[in-house]
Every structure is written in C-alpha cells, then in structure tokens.
Motif scaffolding. Structure first.
Motif, short mmCIF file in Angstrom:
data_model
loop_
_atom_site.label_atom_id
_atom_site.label_comp_id
_atom_site.label_asym_id
_atom_site.label_seq_id
_atom_site.Cartn_x
_atom_site.Cartn_y
_atom_site.Cartn_z
N GLY A 1 -10.11 14.21 1.31
CA GLY A 1 -10.70 13.32 0.35
C GLY A 1 -12.06 13.25 0.09
N GLY A 2 -12.59 12.79 -1.25
CA GLY A 2 -13.96 13.06 -1.34
C GLY A 2 -14.28 14.50 -1.73
N GLN A 3 -15.68 14.68 -1.38
CA GLN A 3 -16.22 16.19 -2.01
C GLN A 3 -15.89 17.19 -0.86
OE1 GLN A 3 -18.48 15.78 -4.62
NE2 GLN A 3 -18.44 17.87 -4.96
N THR A 4 -15.17 18.25 -1.47
CA THR A 4 -14.94 19.32 -0.39
C THR A 4 -15.52 20.56 -1.19
OG1 THR A 4 -13.01 20.02 -1.42
CG2 THR A 4 -12.84 18.51 0.40
N TRP A 5 -15.70 21.61 -0.45
CA TRP A 5 -16.19 22.85 -0.87
C TRP A 5 -15.70 24.18 0.20
CZ3 TRP A 5 -19.26 19.66 1.87
CH2 TRP A 5 -19.62 20.14 3.11
N THR A 6 -15.33 25.12 -0.64
CA THR A 6 -15.04 26.33 0.10
C THR A 6 -16.05 27.45 0.31
OG1 THR A 6 -12.93 25.88 -1.43
CG2 THR A 6 -13.07 27.91 -0.01
N VAL B 1 -12.16 25.43 3.96
CA VAL B 1 -12.52 24.34 3.23
C VAL B 1 -13.25 23.44 3.85
CG1 VAL B 1 -11.76 22.37 1.57
CG2 VAL B 1 -10.19 24.62 1.60
N TYR B 2 -14.25 23.00 3.38
CA TYR B 2 -15.27 21.98 4.09
C TYR B 2 -15.48 20.41 3.53
CZ TYR B 2 -16.75 25.55 7.30
OH TYR B 2 -16.96 26.47 8.28
N ARG B 3 -15.88 19.53 4.34
CA ARG B 3 -16.46 18.47 3.81
C ARG B 3 -17.41 17.87 4.65
NH1 ARG B 3 -12.67 13.39 4.21
NH2 ARG B 3 -14.72 12.35 4.28
N THR B 4 -18.21 16.94 4.46
CA THR B 4 -19.30 16.38 5.20
C THR B 4 -18.31 15.34 6.02
OG1 THR B 4 -20.19 14.90 3.90
CG2 THR B 4 -21.20 17.08 4.07
N ILE B 5 -18.62 15.10 7.26
CA ILE B 5 -18.19 13.89 7.91
C ILE B 5 -18.98 13.25 8.99
CG2 ILE B 5 -17.41 15.52 9.83
CD1 ILE B 5 -14.51 13.81 9.65
N THR B 6 -18.91 11.81 8.87
CA THR B 6 -19.72 11.26 10.03
C THR B 6 -18.89 10.81 11.17
OG1 THR B 6 -18.74 8.97 9.17
CG2 THR B 6 -20.62 9.83 7.88
N GLY B 7 -19.53 10.50 12.39
CA GLY B 7 -18.62 10.24 13.48
C GLY B 7 -17.72 9.27 13.16
N ALA B 8 -18.15 8.36 12.49
CA ALA B 8 -17.04 7.18 12.46
C ALA B 8 -15.75 7.52 11.46
CB ALA B 8 -17.87 5.93 11.69
N ALA C 1 0.96 -1.19 -0.04
CA ALA C 1 0.08 0.10 -0.04
C ALA C 1 0.72 1.39 0.02
CB ALA C 1 -0.88 -0.19 1.23
N ARG C 2 2.14 1.12 0.42
CA ARG C 2 3.07 2.29 0.69
C ARG C 2 3.85 2.51 -0.57
NH1 ARG C 2 5.15 1.49 6.64
NH2 ARG C 2 4.44 3.43 7.45
N LYS C 3 3.57 1.49 -1.80
CA LYS C 3 4.66 1.63 -2.82
C LYS C 3 4.66 2.87 -3.62
CE LYS C 3 3.07 -0.90 -5.94
NZ LYS C 3 2.11 -1.38 -6.50
N ASP C 4 3.29 3.72 -3.58
CA ASP C 4 3.37 4.69 -4.04
C ASP C 4 3.50 5.85 -3.16
OD1 ASP C 4 2.81 3.35 -6.58
OD2 ASP C 4 0.75 3.13 -5.98
N GLY C 5 4.30 5.67 -2.13
CA GLY C 5 4.46 6.86 -1.19
C GLY C 5 3.49 6.56 0.14
N GLU C 6 4.09 7.26 1.21
CA GLU C 6 3.52 7.06 2.50
C GLU C 6 2.14 8.08 2.25
OE1 GLU C 6 4.84 5.52 5.07
OE2 GLU C 6 3.52 6.40 6.74
N GLY C 7 1.28 7.58 3.06
CA GLY C 7 -0.12 8.45 3.08
C GLY C 7 0.22 9.93 3.69
N ASP C 8 -0.51 10.82 3.22
CA ASP C 8 -0.63 12.24 3.65
C ASP C 8 -1.83 12.34 4.11
OD1 ASP C 8 -0.90 14.93 3.76
OD2 ASP C 8 0.19 15.13 1.85
N LEU C 9 -1.63 12.85 5.58
CA LEU C 9 -3.02 12.99 6.47
C LEU C 9 -3.72 14.06 5.79
CD1 LEU C 9 -4.84 12.30 8.85
CD2 LEU C 9 -3.17 13.82 10.10
N THR C 10 -3.14 15.12 5.24
CA THR C 10 -4.13 16.53 4.70
C THR C 10 -4.87 15.84 3.75
OG1 THR C 10 -2.35 17.91 5.62
CG2 THR C 10 -3.59 18.66 3.87
N LYS C 11 -4.02 15.36 2.88
CA LYS C 11 -4.80 14.90 1.64
C LYS C 11 -5.91 13.90 1.92
CE LYS C 11 -1.79 14.28 -2.27
NZ LYS C 11 -0.62 13.25 -2.58
N LEU C 12 -5.70 13.01 2.91
CA LEU C 12 -7.00 12.29 3.30
C LEU C 12 -7.92 13.06 4.04
CD1 LEU C 12 -7.57 9.18 4.06
CD2 LEU C 12 -6.96 9.64 6.41
N LEU C 13 -7.96 13.99 4.62
CA LEU C 13 -8.82 14.66 5.13
C LEU C 13 -9.69 15.37 4.05
CD1 LEU C 13 -7.27 16.26 8.54
CD2 LEU C 13 -8.38 14.12 8.25
#
Ligand SMILES: Cc1ncc(C[n+]2csc(CCOP(=O)(O)OP(=O)(O)O)c2C)c(N)n1
Ligand code: SF4
Ligand SMILES: [Mg+2]
Lengths: 340, 622
Positions: free
Chosen positions: A333-338, B243-250, A319-331
């Motif tokens: 992830g998915g749909q975001t809006w400003t 910057v926002y996202r929706t988030i569940t407790g899990a 899973a780390r083959k393509d690099g160590e995970g980045d927490l900021t990127k993870l947070l």
C-alpha cells in the motif's frame, strides 16, 4: 446471554468441582454458590461454553468451585479480563464474580467501563461491606462508623451505593438480591443471564467472621417483610406483611414515600407501579434505605441496548464486506518503487 | 508558470556527492513533515538509499512562531548505504526565526542555511528570543546563508488562483521543496502527481501548490541563487533489486504483528491505551479490521493488559502496547501471564523518563524494567527492534516465541524507531515459515499444566472445547495436577520449571553473530535496539581507517544468545553503547563477569556517528 446447546440434563452438582470449598463455615458465599449452580442447571447451561472470571478476594475464589472454564485473575481487574474474553470470543457465556473491594475499590474503574460499554457478561458483586480475604478492613461500601483493624475509631468516609453507581454509569441491567433469599436470587440470576449486555447483580452477602449481621436490619426473618420490597415489572410496589404497604410517588418532591393501604385514604390505585425501563424510578428505588424505607430487591432496571462486543464484531464484519484483507496488498500500500 | 511545467533540465555542472543531509524546519503549521516526506519519496524513486527522522513538537498546537512549536524533518540520502538520519546538516531550510535558533547548532561548519526572510519579522524574532535579526548581523558568518523572501514569492506565484494571502502562504513549503529539488537535480513529477490526487476535489489548491513548487524550482534555475552555492548530484545507491516502500518502526511492527498472527493461525486482540510514542501502533492496527483484527482502546493500561490476557485465555493472540509509564502499570498483569503461562505480546515504545520524562524524546532505558521489572521470580523473553524496518521480523519472532512457549514476550522499540523511516524491500509473506498453534482438544490425561517434554510449554485450551473445562489463576498451581497448591516444595519446582522454560528458548534462537568486523580482536562495540545504525556506520568507518573494532548487535535481550559469553570473551575490550546509563552493560557484567564498559547518553537524541568514532579511537589509541 447465549443460546446453549444442552449436553443432556445436568444437575446442580454437575456444576461443582472436586475442589474443597475454602470459605469459612457459615459464610454467605456458600449459599450464592449453590444458587448459581442451581440456576445454571435450570438454565441447562453448557459448561464448555461457560466461563467464570474473577479478581481476588473471598468472593473471587468462586471459579475454582465451578465445573466450567474459569480464570481467577488479579485484584480488581476481572471486568477488564472478561472484556478481553468477550472480544476474543463473543459466543462464550461469561460470568464475572467479585467482592465490594475488588469491584468498587481497586477495580471501580473497570467496573464502570465494563458497565458503560455494555459488555455482554453477568457481573455478580458479592457485597459484604468488608474486605474479607485480607482479614476485615472496612471497604468502600462500609457504613460510616465501621470499626475495623484499619479504622479502630470507626470509618469516616462515605460509602458508595453499588446499584446507584451502576445506574449512574449507564448500566442496562441493575438488580439486587441477598445470599439467603434462595429463590429470589435464582430468579434474578436467570433474568441477568437472559439480558444481553452487562447484567449487574448486587448480592448482599454476610461475612460471618468480619462483618456478621450488617444486613440483618433488613434480612432477618422478623423484619424481612417490612424492610424489603421485591420489585417486579408492571406490578404495584407493595410490601409488608399481607402486602399492606406500598410506595407512592410524591410528584411535588419527586421522591418515593412509604404508605400503608387504608390509612389517609390510600388505596391500591395510589401505589406506584414498577417500570423497569424507567431509570429515574430505578434510581429512587436504589436510594431507599431502612428504617424509613425498605430495601428494593429484584430487577430495578432493564433496557435493551447494543452490546460492545457485538458492535466490535459488527464493525469487523462490515470492514470485511468487500473481502478479507490481503497482507501482500497491505504491504504494497502507499507509494512503492522498483529497484532493478 | 502554469499547470505543470515539470520539465527538468539536464544536470549541467552538478557536483557529485556521495550523500547529503537536509533538514526542513518551520512552524508546526508550515507543513514541514509533508515537505520532508515528499523529498523522501522522490529520493527513494530516484534510487538513493536513505534514512529519515521527523521531530515533532510535544505540544499539539503550540503558538505560532515559538521555539516549542518548531517541527522538523531530516533526511539523509545517498549513493551508498545509509545507516542513520545523519549527524550534521549539509542544508538547513528554516521557515522562521524559531526554526533557525533551535536547529542551527546541528548545521556543519560551512553548511548551507536557507531562510525565509519574509518570516523574520520583529514579532517572530522576539518570539524566538532574538534581539536583532541574525540574517542582518554577522552571527551566521560560519555558514553559507541564503536569504529569500519565500513568503512574498509564494504569494506572487499563486496569485492567479484567487486565494487569500493566508491561503496562498500555505504553499510556502512547496516553494521551498521546489528549490531543494532544483539544488539536488530532482524530478518534480512525483510531487505533482501526489498533489493532483490529494487535491482532486480542490483543483485551485492543487494548482497553487504546483505553481509554488515550480516557482521555487524556477528561482534556482533562473540563476537567482548565489552561484557559489552550487548544485549537487547524488547518484543511485547499490540497492538489492525488488519492490520498495518507505516504512516507519510503528508500521513495521504493526505489519509484523499481523503477519505473525497469520503465521500462527490466530486472530489478534490488540488492547491499548493512548500514549506517546506508542499510539501509532493502535492507530495502524485499528485500520486492519478487514483482517479480523480486534482493537480495543481500554480505560487504562491495566485494563489494556488484562483484556489482552483475557483474549489470549479465550484463544486469540492478546497484544498490548505502551511506553514506559504505561508498561509499569501492566506489570501485575504480565506477572499473571507468566504464572498462568498464557501467550501475550507486549510492545514497549520506550521514551525518556522517569515518570513522564520527555515524552517525545527517545531513550533505551526500559531494559531493566523489561527483564527485571516484576515482583518475584518472573522471567520473560525480551527482544528488541534495531531499525525502522526490523520491526516486521521482530514482531513475527515475538509471536512465534509467545505461542510456542506459552509466555508473554516483550518487544522493545523506541521513539526514534517508531517515527523514523527507511526504504524497505517488501517481503513476500509466503516465504515465511508457518508456526500454526495447535490448541489442545484431547481430554485424555489432560491437566492445564501438563508440559511438553521439549519446550516445557503447557497446553493452550480454548474455552468452548468439550471435556476440557478447567480453572487457572494467579495462585501457584500444582506441577502434577494444575490445581491450586500452597505446597512450598511445589512452588520451588514450578519456579524452577518456569525459569528453565524461558532459559531453554536460548536453544531456539540464532547464535549471536558479529555484525561488522570479526570474532575476536581488540574491541567489540555492543549495542541493541535503535543504536544499530550509528554503531554500524562508526565501526565500519573506523575499520576502513585500520582500527581493530567489531560490532555486536543484540536482538535477543532475554534469554541472551547461548554463544554470547564466549564471543564477548574473545575481545580485549567490550564497549556497550546505549541510550541509558548502562542497563545492558549491567546485564552482561552480571551474567558473564565480563569487564564491559559503557558509552551512554540520554539527551533525547540518537548517537552521532562522530561520538562513537571518538569513543572507539580513545579506546584503541590509549
Ligand atoms: C494488587 C493487590 N492489592 C491488594 C491485594 C490484597 N487484597 C486481596 S483481596 C482484598 C480485598 C478483598 O475484599 P473484597 O473484594 O470485598 O472481597 P471479599 O474478600 O470481601 O469477598 C485485598 C485488599 C491484592 N491481592 N492485590
Ligand atoms: S472471611 Fe468472610 S467473606 Fe471471607 S470466607 Fe470468611 S466469612 Fe466468607
Ligand atoms: Mg467484601
């Protein structure tokens, strides 16, 4: 099993702690402790990378007497604790020690799953067919009819065979020895240590206080040769004084039979040869019981297979083959809006 | 309509409203969760504050059309701060009779009920328990009922894509979504984009869904909807920029565990056994392998807890998670963690009990279990999650306390928080203060139960460290040497020091603040966990109406904040609102001898704002 970096040659006594050993005088556990300490010295094991994990019981006191890392946990759970230790640090050399109640009664479930996952540990089961620490109740390995404080008229439930259980759940290393066979035990422990995966070692251990002599029908000097067969991979299955007896495979009935060389035209060529990679043969060997058959001791089964702990870490590496995970990127992830 | 005619007309004559509560309800197979999450995403993008709550059936594949197979998704969105997913529904969309019969009670008097009349067949009516169609008699008189044959209209709308009738019907949820988008003047673009990406490899499915979405929207636009129903406008809310996202407790707890482990400089070993509603945590963390997270699905909860403890012993952060029945199985292992003073985090996603209880329904009834539920004197810190996004900070705090004080810490969350979601201003991980663990490596004067003068924590030693080999275990340990000790006086000393260590954490956590209102006054409503939202809204509403009431909401359940006693005693009355029969109330009474009263319910549903307002009113008017 791990490659050890020898810290200068240690002696058996260097693996002993300064704690007073609290087993009853004459208990088989003393001999096993000695054998383990000797074995570690001979293997040039590194105490700092060695961990003993145990549950609860007389046997489970073991870690207090080993000058290594040690964790005396709760009744029955040592295989699960050891799994956690290996998941956290697969480099540690982990030994799990417990009694028949600990590992086959309250902890039977964990023993099964540790073995089937093939966690890379040595799992030593001190089978005295009794609950020693709680003062002598019968255990899941006690023979039917065992009289104990909780079974004054004799036990009525079928015992479990530890080795057959371990084979049945897919164990990759199944072996047996006894407390008093100092050399044999040490050689089995070395093989166990060398195996990658769960190395299951059933050690018949005499509880001198609550179950004295339960194994004497095959351990006593006078019957030992006739009632024990020490199996070795690639060697004919011979036993008895002067190796005059052996096991043949009755192909029609698919079972082993004890025979005497020279009788009924039997020659050494008829004797079955031990193949430790054959699970069916190992199962037949594990089933043998005196007085008709000898007890099989030694490495009954050994196969090489991936260990759970190394596979877990292989997935992580993948899973780390393509690099160590980045927490900021993870947070993010998915749909975001400003919001401005 | 073809392709993407997602041109949205300007808002003509829309009624401006502050907030609205909409629930989509249908069969498990009707895609209600997806519909709800689309509506949520669009509301968020358009700047509303919001809170959502999904309600899944307990059965995995309940027979179609049955009441126990109903799946629903509720969203409360508004131009103001939204604290809960809403007491009562402004709009209920039902895709079959079972959804109507199970959800109607939550619609406010005069609320809008939109029903797919095409699904109100005799068969479906019987399955739901109706003897005649509620759409055809006067049973829905108190509501504004809109009957639309969405099934037929959807099939017609997607005809051109060559799908079978059955396949075409799958887009029914998008048709409904399109209609509700129209009602609230929402843009369709985000959903269209999502469908195109999601079904990139199956363009006919993407196009059919988009066509259904557009058809539902067009249905409203072309005035086929009854005019008196009206259309609405919900303005943007005043929301902190970022910057926002929706988030569940899990999600928030899983992110927080990862973030906390990074702040501590540790690897995670997360060991768990599946159970509703806790499994989501295992699923989230299992996908974090690229962060070095080890997850282990153990053979049972006992193995999960003991493996986590083994991992902590070996120098990782052992974490385990479950729900009430599973937590019960872990308690002996937690006792061992307390005795051997190893760090560990236990996340309890509470659900209704005892025993299996109501696995999918929420409750806060494991407080006793968390604080008291072990053999012997076995104190352990307990902290709680108050909102779906709060899990992030709470998980970090749990790890800080566990590692600093060498103790297991229990995090209490619940089924509601686990599944509910809200917008989250995504934090910048680098703004959090680090709390790197220092493993002991110095052999000088070492023994495993030497204590830090200030925290009373013992040293943490990784096996593999030279010259520090030692043994620990469940038998009482000597205060002076760390070896096993059967000395009763030593046991007294060790029991005292274990308690003092945990009590001392009270000096290392923030003082209790008043969440709404002021210190001192006629009434304090005290809560913890997921009751935060409804209590906050209720207290603020009542304050607006001139009532002297304040909100105190606890994150720290054990030890309690050091100023709490004094604070509680500044109020004439203390009302503890919780979804159990009075567990925090008992704790506060026992600790402080305050005459706290309880407002308690365990019907599987979060408090309604109205219920809390009534309770406040009664106490301040008598
Ligand atoms: C949860 C729990 N149940 C029961 C016990 C009591 N107990 C301690 S050791 C033991 C059995 C020990 O038998 P065995 O594992 O065969 O070990 P031996 O003493 O024979 O070496 C029991 C029942 C316990 N310590 N914990
Ligand atoms: S009770 Fe039995 S097993 Fe336990 S120490 Fe004594 S002799 Fe050994
Ligand atoms: Mg025993």
């Amino acid at each position: 099993m791990n490659v050890q970096s020898p810290p200068g040659k240690l002696k058996a006594r260097d693996f002993a702690t300064d704690q007073e050993v609290r087993w009853c005088p004459g208990c088989g556990d003393y001999a096993i402790l000695k054998a383990v300490q000797n074995t570690l010295a001979e293997l040039e094991a590194d105490p700092k990378n060695t961990v003993f994990v145990s549950g609860i019981g007389c046997a489970a006191r073991f870690p207090y007497y080993m000058e290594t890392y040690g964790f005396h946990t709760i009744h029955g759970r040592s295989p699960a604790v050891a799994t956690g230790v290996k998941l956290s640090n697969p480099k540690l050399d982990v030994w799990v020690v417990g009694g028949d109640g600990d590992m086959l009664s309250i902890g039977g479930n964990h023993t099964m799953h540790a073995i089937r996952r093939n966690i890379d540990v040595q799992l030593l089961l001190f089978n005295n067919q009794i609950y020693g620490l709680t003062k002598g109740q019968y255990s899941p390995t006690s023979k039917i009819g065992t009289r104990s404080p909780s079974t004054p008229m004799g036990s009525i439930d079928n015992p479990v065979s530890a080795a057959q259980f371990a084979l049945g759940v897919g164990g990759t290393f199944i072996s047996r020895s006894t407390d008093i066979l100092v050399k044999h035990l040490s050689s089995v422990l070395k093989r166990a240590h060398g195996h990658r995966g769960t190395s299951f070692v059933e050690i018949f251990q005499n509880c001198i206080v609550y179950n004295d002599g339960v194994f004497k029908h095959f351990t006593e000097k006078s019957v030992q040769d006739e009632m024990q067969i020490h199996v070795e991979h690639g060697q004919p299955l011979l036993f008895g004084k002067d190796k005059s007896k052996g096991l043949v495979l009755n192909m029609e009935e698919m079972r082993l039979e004890a025979v005497t060389l020279g009788e009924d035209g039997i020659t050494e060529a008829d004797i079955a040869v031990h193949d430790e990679t054959n699970r069916s043969l190992a199962t037949m060997l594990a089933q043998m019981d005196p007085p008709i058959m000898p007890v099989a001791l030694g490495v009954l089964y050994c196969e090489s297979a991936p260990t759970y702990d190394s596979s877990v870490h292989a997935q992580i590496e993948h899973a780390r083959k393509d690099g160590e995970g980045d927490l900021t990127k993870l947070l993010h992830g998915g749909q975001t809006w400003t919001v401005e | 309509m073809s392709e993407v005619a997602a041109i949205d007309r300007p808002n003509e004559n829309r009624q401006e409203i502050e907030s609205a509560v909409v629930r989509f309800a249908g069969d498990s197979g009707d895609g209600m969760q997806l519909t709800g999450s689309h509506f949520t995403m669009t509301a968020a993008i358009e700047g509303n504050d919001l809170s959502t709550f999904p309600d899944f059936p307990a059965e995995i594949r309940a027979p179609a059309g049955t009441t126990f197979g109903v799946s629903a998704f509720q969203i409360n969105f508004g131009a103001r701060k939204i604290m809960t997913s809403g007491d009562q529904l402004d709009v209920l969309v039902v895709m079959n009779p079972a959804a109507l019969i199970t959800n109607l009670a939550d619609v406010k008097p005069g609320g809008i009920v939109i029903a797919d009349s095409g699904a109100f067949t005799d068969r479906n009516l019987t399955k739901a328990g109706y003897t005649e169609s509620p759409l055809e008699n006067d049973s829905l008189e108190g509501y504004r009922l809109v009957k639309i044959d969405m099934s037929r209209l959807t099939v017609e709308a997607v005809k051109e894509f060559g799908l079978s009738n059955k396949e075409g019907l799958r887009s029914k949820n998008m048709w409904a979504l399109g209609l509700i988008y129209w009602m609230y003047g929402r843009k369709r673009q985000a959903s269209v984009d999502w469908l195109k990406t999601k079904f990139a490899k199956m363009p006919e499915i993407a196009n059919a869904n988009i066509a259904a979405l557009n058809a539902g929207h067009a249905f409203g636009e072309t005035a086929e909807m009854p005019a008196e129903l009206g259309t609405f406008e919900v303005e943007r809310a005043q929301i902190e920029p970022g910057v926002y996202r929706t988030i569940t407790g899990a999600e928030s707890v899983s992110f927080g565990l990862l973030a906390g482990s990074q702040l501590a400089g540790l690897n995670i070993s997360f060991c768990s056994y599946p159970i509703t509603p806790a499994s989501a945590l295992l699923h989230h963390l299992a996908r974090m392998k690229n962060f070095g997270v080890v997850t282990f699905q153990a053979e049972d909860e006992i193995a999960a807890a003991t493996a986590a403890l083994g991992a902590s012993y070996a120098g990782s952060l052992g974490i385990t998670s479950s729900s009430g029945p599973g937590i019960a199985l872990k308690m002996e292992a937690i006792g061992l963690a307390i005795g051997t003073e190893l760090p560990m985090v236990i996340v309890n996603s509470q659900r209704a009990g005892p025993s299996t209880g109501l696995p999918t329904k929420t409750e806060q009834s494991d407080l006793y279990q968390a604080v008291f539920g072990r053999n012997a004197d076995a104190p352990m810190p307990v902290i709680s999650v108050s909102t779906p996004s709060d899990g992030y900070d709470v998980a970090i705090e749990a790890i800080r306390i566990a590692t600093k004080y060498m103790t297991p810490v229990m995090v209490l969350t619940d089924g509601y928080i686990t599944n509910a979601s809200e917008p989250w201003l995504i934090p910048n991980p680098s703004t959090y203060e680090r709390f790197d663990v220092e493993f002991r490596t110095d052999p000088e004067n070492f023994h495993p139960f030497l204590r830090d003068d200030k925290t009373l924590a013992r040293p943490w030693v990784k096996p593999g460290t030279p010259e520090l080999m030692h043994r620990i275990g469940g038998i009482e340990r000597s205060y002076d040497t760390g070896h096993i000790s059967y000395d009763p006086d030593n046991h007294q000393k060790m029991t005292d020091v274990r308690a003092a260590k945990i009590n001392g954490i009270a000096d290392d956590i923030p003082e209790q603040e008043v969440e709404a209102g002021a210190a001192g006054g006629k009434l304090a409503v005290v809560g913890w966990g997921s009751t935060y939202g409804p209590i906050n809204r209720a207290v603020n509403n009542m304050r607006d109406d001139g009532y002297d009431v304040s909100q105190i909401h606890l994150r720290y359940i054990w030890p309690l904040p050091r100023n709490l006693e004094e604070l509680l005693k500044t109020y004439d009355q203390v009302l503890v609102a919780e979804m159990n029969t009075g567990q925090l109330r008992t704790l506060l009474r026992a600790e402080y001898l305050v005459p706290a009263e309880g407002l308690n319910k365990v019907n599987g549903k979060p408090f309604l704002i109205g219920e809390l307002e009534d309770a406040i009113r009664i106490r301040l008017e008598k």
